[in-house]
Design a protein around this motif. Structure first.
Motif, short mmCIF file in Angstrom:
data_model
loop_
_atom_site.label_atom_id
_atom_site.label_comp_id
_atom_site.label_asym_id
_atom_site.label_seq_id
_atom_site.Cartn_x
_atom_site.Cartn_y
_atom_site.Cartn_z
N ALA A 102 -7.91 -13.25 -20.88
CA ALA A 102 -7.40 -13.91 -19.69
C ALA A 102 -7.35 -12.85 -18.59
CB ALA A 102 -6.02 -14.50 -19.94
N THR A 103 -7.40 -13.27 -17.34
CA THR A 103 -7.45 -12.30 -16.24
C THR A 103 -6.38 -12.60 -15.19
OG1 THR A 103 -9.05 -13.56 -14.92
CG2 THR A 103 -9.93 -11.99 -16.53
N TRP A 104 -6.03 -11.56 -14.47
CA TRP A 104 -5.17 -11.67 -13.29
C TRP A 104 -5.73 -10.73 -12.24
CZ3 TRP A 104 -2.33 -8.14 -10.45
CH2 TRP A 104 -1.44 -8.67 -9.51
N THR A 105 -5.88 -11.23 -11.01
CA THR A 105 -6.42 -10.44 -9.92
C THR A 105 -5.39 -10.38 -8.80
OG1 THR A 105 -8.66 -11.18 -10.49
CG2 THR A 105 -8.36 -10.14 -8.34
N SER A 106 -5.10 -9.20 -8.35
CA SER A 106 -4.09 -9.02 -7.30
C SER A 106 -4.62 -9.52 -5.96
CB SER A 106 -3.72 -7.55 -7.17
OG SER A 106 -4.74 -6.84 -6.46
N PRO A 107 -3.71 -9.80 -5.04
CA PRO A 107 -4.16 -10.02 -3.66
C PRO A 107 -4.81 -8.74 -3.13
CG PRO A 107 -1.83 -10.59 -3.94
CD PRO A 107 -2.25 -9.86 -5.17
N VAL A 108 -5.58 -8.86 -2.08
CA VAL A 108 -6.13 -7.67 -1.43
C VAL A 108 -4.98 -6.92 -0.77
CG1 VAL A 108 -7.62 -6.83 0.41
CG2 VAL A 108 -8.38 -8.71 -1.05
N HIS A 109 -4.91 -5.65 -1.06
CA HIS A 109 -3.88 -4.80 -0.43
C HIS A 109 -4.56 -3.89 0.58
CE1 HIS A 109 -0.62 -2.12 0.35
NE2 HIS A 109 -1.30 -1.09 -0.13
N ARG A 110 -4.15 -3.99 1.83
CA ARG A 110 -4.67 -3.08 2.87
C ARG A 110 -3.78 -1.86 2.89
NH1 ARG A 110 -8.30 -2.61 6.65
NH2 ARG A 110 -9.13 -4.65 6.09
N SER A 111 -4.35 -0.75 2.51
CA SER A 111 -3.57 0.48 2.41
C SER A 111 -3.10 0.95 3.78
CB SER A 111 -4.43 1.57 1.75
OG SER A 111 -3.73 2.79 1.70
N THR A 112 -1.85 1.40 3.83
CA THR A 112 -1.36 1.99 5.08
C THR A 112 -2.01 3.35 5.32
OG1 THR A 112 0.51 3.00 3.92
CG2 THR A 112 0.84 0.79 4.87
N VAL A 113 -2.69 3.88 4.30
CA VAL A 113 -3.41 5.14 4.41
C VAL A 113 -4.88 4.89 4.09
CG1 VAL A 113 -3.67 7.47 3.48
CG2 VAL A 113 -1.39 6.47 3.71
N PRO A 114 -5.78 4.87 5.07
CA PRO A 114 -7.20 4.83 4.72
C PRO A 114 -7.50 6.04 3.83
CG PRO A 114 -6.87 4.39 7.06
CD PRO A 114 -5.55 4.87 6.52
N ALA A 115 -7.96 5.78 2.61
CA ALA A 115 -7.83 6.76 1.54
C ALA A 115 -9.15 7.39 1.13
CB ALA A 115 -7.18 6.10 0.33
N THR A 116 -9.05 8.64 0.68
CA THR A 116 -10.17 9.32 0.05
C THR A 116 -10.10 9.21 -1.46
OG1 THR A 116 -8.95 11.41 0.06
CG2 THR A 116 -10.43 10.98 1.93
N GLU A 117 -8.89 8.94 -1.99
CA GLU A 117 -8.70 8.82 -3.44
C GLU A 117 -7.73 7.69 -3.76
OE1 GLU A 117 -9.44 13.28 -5.22
OE2 GLU A 117 -7.37 12.64 -4.89
#
Length: 454
Positions: A102-117
């Motif tokens: 069975a699967t669960w997919t989170s909502p899209v989270h827009r990071s407050t930090v455009p990230a390198t990692e």
């Protein structure tokens, strides 16, 4: 000692019926360093964004296919009616088995930090006959999507599958290095702007078994390149009473798990903190360990954090997941911004497992140098120096060390350093593990929130 290098090739794949796994063109051939509330948590001036899903509201905000949400004193996600079944060819056992999922997919989270990692971590109960997979898919700052990347295949035991990271995942713009998603060329300006996570819960067909996921999330960050970091003013004098275990007393024991104790800094540190919180394996759990070995729980921690692809016990999220195989524990992998953050946690009674690398001359009193090492900060002296339980000690009684504040701060927080050959290599940029009980005190809850963890 750290999961910072590309492990040996040969990760297993799910059948074509599985959710898409990263389109993996060849990864670089040389090893590389790792480079309540539903809101994200970012502290002003700290280039780290934490987002963890753990509440009933969080789970209901995602998209489930065959899962259901547990309510009550502690929320969780379990298999209800499987979405289907598929085969998994375990590359470490050579066995192909069929599993319901069975699967669960989170909502899209827009990071407050455009990230390198980004580093995912999870808390899950996986009884025999079950396991989970965690994946991450993101969108770059130019609007292009990443593939779905496998961030880990996890089981707290090793009788059904071998827990494993997955190599050779790249789209030539980003790569997964064992447990860390990393932008290949941060100097280009490309960043991870948003992401979502997908959990797949597996169980043996025809049973009512289920894993229970209590928390899943990720830390996204953009730590600037730096050889030195600003000094943080000293503000806390306190020492926590934490059990002391030496990894070196286990040298030669169970070499199949990361060459034995000489490389067990991460599970040894994890075990110290698990026991600080009053948890430990049972006698039955330890029955497999040679009775002549002292501190068998350290051997146990090494076995059950071992990543069969990385071929080591230093996978960061695997250590956090191991901690939560004990009753009523939470754990995350994150980054902190300064020793002020560590002091805040110590004041509240929360020790911090930190990851660092250094030359012998860079840490007075260590007596060794390392390309990667975990130790546990348990307090600060009146002068502000760091009190650490350092598992790279000759005996349990020698584990407690006092290290110079400025030296210790720099080797932990920097992202660039010179190795023994004079070559520039990477540092961890403040990576740490935080473990705490599901019912923290008000002061502990406040301290965790202050460093961006809820």
């Amino acid at each position: 000692m750290l999961a910072t290098a590309l492990a040996a090739a040969g990760a297993g794949a799910l059948s074509a019926a599985a959710p898409a796994v990263a389109a993996a063109s060849a990864a670089p051939s040389a090893p590389s360093a790792r480079p309540g509330p539903s809101a994200a948590h970012r502290r002003a001036g700290t280039p780290v964004d934490n987002r963890f899903w753990s509440s009933s509201t969080d789970w209901r905000g995602g998209t489930g296919n065959g899962t259901k949400v547990l309510t009550g004193s502690r929320s969780g996600l379990v298999v209800a009616t499987p979405a289907g079944s598929r085969d998994y060819a375990d590359p470490h056992t050579g066995t192909t088995s069929t599993w319901e999922y069975a699967t669960w997919t989170s909502p899209v989270h827009r990071s407050t930090v455009p990230a390198t990692e980004a580093i995912a971590s999870w808390n899950a109960e996986t009884p025999a006959g079950t396991w989970i997979q965690t994946e991450l898919r993101g969108t770059y700052s130019d609007g292009v999507a990443t593939p779905w990347y496998v961030m880990g295949r996890w089981a707290s035991g090793d009788g059904d599958i071998r827990r494993t990271s997955v190599d050779d995942q790249t789209d030539d713009r980003s790569t997964v290095w064992t447990d860390t998603f990393a932008i290949d060329d941060p100097a280009s300006g490309l960043r991870l702007a948003s992401y979502q996570l997908r959990l797949t819960l597996y169980r043996k067909p025809g049973t009512t078994l289920t894993p229970t996921v209590r928390r899943v999330g990720a830390m996204a960050s953009d730590i600037p390149d730096r050889f030195t970091v600003p000094a943080a003013a000293h503000g806390v004098t306190r020492e926590l009473t934490v059990p002391r275990y030496s990894q070196n007393t286990h040298i030669g024991q169970y070499p199949e798990y990361d060459n034995g104790g000489e490389a067990w800094c991460s599970p040894t540190s994890s075990q110290m903190i698990i026991e600080y919180w009053g948890r430990k394996p049972t006698a039955a759990d330890l029955a497999w360990v040679n009775p002549d070995f002292a501190d068998p729980q350290v051997c146990h921690a090494a076995r059950f954090t071992f990543d069969y692809q990385y071929d080591g016990c230093g996978n960061w999220p695997f250590n956090a997941a191991y901690a939560t195989s004990y009753k009523d524990m939470n754990a995350v992998v994150t980054r902190l911004g300064s020793l002020t953050d560590v002091e805040r946690l110590i004041r509240a009674g929360i020790p911090v497992i930190t990851s660092q690398s250094f030359l012998e001359k860079e840490l007075t009193g260590a007596g060794y140098g390392t390309s990667g090492h975990l130790m546990t900060v348990i307090g600060f002296t009146a002068a502000g120096d760091v009190i650490a339980n350092d598992p790279a000690s000759p005996s349990n009684t020698a584990v407690r060390r006092v290290y110079k504040r400025r030296e210790w701060e720099n080797i932990w927080l920097r992202t660039k350093r010179y190795n023994a050959a004079g070559t520039v290599t990477s540092g961890t940029g403040g990576v740490c593990y935080l473990y705490w009980p599901t019912e923290p005190t008000a002061a502990q809850r406040k301290a965790l929130e202050a460093v961006g963890v809820r």
